[in-house]
Design a protein around this motif. Sequence first.
Motif, PDB file in Angstrom:
ATOM      1  N   GLY A   1      -7.326  -2.730   9.915  1.00  0.00           N
ATOM      2  CA  GLY A   1      -7.359  -3.622   8.748  1.00  0.00           C
ATOM      3  C   GLY A   1      -6.889  -3.007   7.461  1.00  0.00           C
ATOM      4  N   GLY A   2      -6.331  -1.779   7.536  1.00  0.00           N
ATOM      5  CA  GLY A   2      -5.800  -1.160   6.319  1.00  0.00           C
ATOM      6  C   GLY A   2      -4.439  -1.698   5.949  1.00  0.00           C
ATOM      7  N   ARG A   3      -4.014  -1.395   4.764  1.00  0.00           N
ATOM      8  CA  ARG A   3      -2.706  -1.849   4.286  1.00  0.00           C
ATOM      9  C   ARG A   3      -1.651  -0.761   4.537  1.00  0.00           C
ATOM     10  NH1 ARG A   3      -4.407  -3.185  -1.776  1.00  0.00           N
ATOM     11  NH2 ARG A   3      -5.274  -1.091  -1.422  1.00  0.00           N
ATOM     12  N   VAL A   4      -0.462  -1.172   5.001  1.00  0.00           N
ATOM     13  CA  VAL A   4       0.664  -0.265   5.178  1.00  0.00           C
ATOM     14  C   VAL A   4       1.591  -0.477   3.980  1.00  0.00           C
ATOM     15  CG1 VAL A   4       2.635   0.366   6.600  1.00  0.00           C
ATOM     16  CG2 VAL A   4       0.470  -0.307   7.683  1.00  0.00           C
ATOM     17  N   VAL A   5       1.752   0.559   3.180  1.00  0.00           N
ATOM     18  CA  VAL A   5       2.529   0.461   1.938  1.00  0.00           C
ATOM     19  C   VAL A   5       3.803   1.274   2.094  1.00  0.00           C
ATOM     20  CG1 VAL A   5       2.507   0.831  -0.554  1.00  0.00           C
ATOM     21  CG2 VAL A   5       0.388   0.219   0.638  1.00  0.00           C
ATOM     22  N   ALA A   6       4.947   0.597   2.192  1.00  0.00           N
ATOM     23  CA  ALA A   6       6.235   1.264   2.323  1.00  0.00           C
ATOM     24  C   ALA A   6       6.789   1.569   0.938  1.00  0.00           C
ATOM     25  CB  ALA A   6       7.208   0.392   3.103  1.00  0.00           C
TER      26      ALA A   6
ATOM     27  N   GLY B   1      -8.192   4.303   4.116  1.00  0.00           N
ATOM     28  CA  GLY B   1      -7.808   3.450   5.237  1.00  0.00           C
ATOM     29  C   GLY B   1      -6.426   2.851   5.099  1.00  0.00           C
ATOM     30  N   ASP B   2      -5.847   2.904   3.883  1.00  0.00           N
ATOM     31  CA  ASP B   2      -4.462   2.462   3.714  1.00  0.00           C
ATOM     32  C   ASP B   2      -3.522   3.555   4.224  1.00  0.00           C
ATOM     33  OD1 ASP B   2      -5.277   0.101   2.546  1.00  0.00           O
ATOM     34  OD2 ASP B   2      -4.954   0.785   0.489  1.00  0.00           O
ATOM     35  N   CYS B   3      -2.276   3.171   4.472  1.00  0.00           N
ATOM     36  CA  CYS B   3      -1.275   4.131   4.936  1.00  0.00           C
ATOM     37  C   CYS B   3      -0.033   4.009   4.054  1.00  0.00           C
ATOM     38  CB  CYS B   3      -0.907   3.871   6.398  1.00  0.00           C
ATOM     39  SG  CYS B   3       0.325   5.033   7.062  1.00  0.00           S
ATOM     40  N   LEU B   4       0.328   5.100   3.424  1.00  0.00           N
ATOM     41  CA  LEU B   4       1.513   5.164   2.579  1.00  0.00           C
ATOM     42  C   LEU B   4       2.658   5.731   3.418  1.00  0.00           C
ATOM     43  CD1 LEU B   4       2.317   4.784  -0.493  1.00  0.00           C
ATOM     44  CD2 LEU B   4       1.972   7.256  -0.691  1.00  0.00           C
ATOM     45  N   VAL B   5       3.791   5.019   3.470  1.00  0.00           N
ATOM     46  CA  VAL B   5       4.920   5.431   4.310  1.00  0.00           C
ATOM     47  C   VAL B   5       6.051   5.931   3.414  1.00  0.00           C
ATOM     48  CG1 VAL B   5       6.540   4.760   6.118  1.00  0.00           C
ATOM     49  CG2 VAL B   5       4.271   3.696   6.017  1.00  0.00           C
ATOM     50  N   LEU B   6       6.435   7.206   3.594  1.00  0.00           N
ATOM     51  CA  LEU B   6       7.445   7.850   2.761  1.00  0.00           C
ATOM     52  C   LEU B   6       8.696   8.164   3.572  1.00  0.00           C
ATOM     53  CD1 LEU B   6       5.101  10.487   1.051  1.00  0.00           C
ATOM     54  CD2 LEU B   6       5.645   8.178   0.238  1.00  0.00           C
ATOM     55  N   ASN B   7       9.851   8.033   2.945  1.00  0.00           N
ATOM     56  CA  ASN B   7      11.115   8.383   3.591  1.00  0.00           C
ATOM     57  C   ASN B   7      11.423   9.854   3.325  1.00  0.00           C
ATOM     58  OD1 ASN B   7      13.671   8.567   4.649  1.00  0.00           O
ATOM     59  ND2 ASN B   7      14.634   7.151   3.231  1.00  0.00           N
ATOM     60  N   THR B   8      11.480  10.655   4.376  1.00  0.00           N
ATOM     61  CA  THR B   8      11.597  12.108   4.235  1.00  0.00           C
ATOM     62  C   THR B   8      13.042  12.603   4.176  1.00  0.00           C
ATOM     63  OG1 THR B   8      11.431  12.397   6.642  1.00  0.00           O
ATOM     64  CG2 THR B   8       9.382  12.495   5.358  1.00  0.00           C
ATOM     65  N   THR B   9      13.993  11.699   3.963  1.00  0.00           N
ATOM     66  CA  THR B   9      15.388  12.126   3.880  1.00  0.00           C
ATOM     67  C   THR B   9      15.620  13.012   2.662  1.00  0.00           C
ATOM     68  OG1 THR B   9      17.694  11.369   3.915  1.00  0.00           O
ATOM     69  CG2 THR B   9      16.175  10.152   2.504  1.00  0.00           C
ATOM     70  N   ARG B  10      16.629  13.864   2.762  1.00  0.00           N
ATOM     71  CA  ARG B  10      17.008  14.744   1.655  1.00  0.00           C
ATOM     72  C   ARG B  10      18.441  14.412   1.234  1.00  0.00           C
ATOM     73  NH1 ARG B  10      14.538  18.958  -0.413  1.00  0.00           N
ATOM     74  NH2 ARG B  10      15.709  20.408  -1.716  1.00  0.00           N
TER      75      ARG B  10
END
Length: 249
Positions: free
Chosen positions: A241-246, A50-59
């Motif tokens: 209600g999940g956590r967004v983790v940048a 239920g958490d969401c991990l946010v990744l930066n897809t830049t190269r």
Amino acid sequence: MMLDYPFREDQIATSPSVPRDNCRLLVVHRREGRWEHRRFHQLASLLRAGDCLVLNTTRVLPARLLGRRASGRGLDLLVLRKLSAMQWEVLGRRLRIGETLCFSEGLKARVLGRGGERSWAVEFSQEEIPQYLQRHGQAPLPPYILKRRNACAQDLRDYQTVYAQVPGSIAAPTAGLHFTEELLEGLRRRGVEIAGVLLHLGWGSFQPLSEQALESGRLSAEYFEVSPEDARRIRETRRAGGRVVAVGT
């Protein structure tokens, strides 16, 4: 205001852990007011379904370019961004307006003038600079690493996240360098949603702050985009209600 602080330079890693996710991880439990030392591969045990991990897809671009001045002295440039068909903004030390810079394959650049407070505008002798950088550019390693060792071919692989997709950065989103494909797959199996955003790191990411009052400082703009699908993932995570983790930058 002084922002400098003492540290031991021999404590700075100059190459990644092997495997990448074996590096150390400091876990801060804010509500309990305590912290603990873990390993990065244990991240899966800290996140939940239920958490969401946010990744930066830049190269990261191989934006470091070595050449010579007309005098024969060596030259180290960091190619920042395109200004027009053949003009680019660069970082370089003690450049002079009107001088010609020489590189391999006959590429030349003429210094036109200041591009910003610390940068320069140059005009290259050909338009295909991105392709040239892919052939001859080096990884834009931070100065604190280059002070301690020389660049090598492996840097182009090490200074890149395993999920890098869209070329455009002149610095790595370093918090993401510790992920491995196996760790990401383990997070997916655990039920962690993974979303991507694109933020091309530019000169503003490491530009020195010269103002005494931080509030008066202005950083360079950087290109970013978020797809409707990833924006939806992030919104739905919050609603549920999940956590967004940048992940860092």
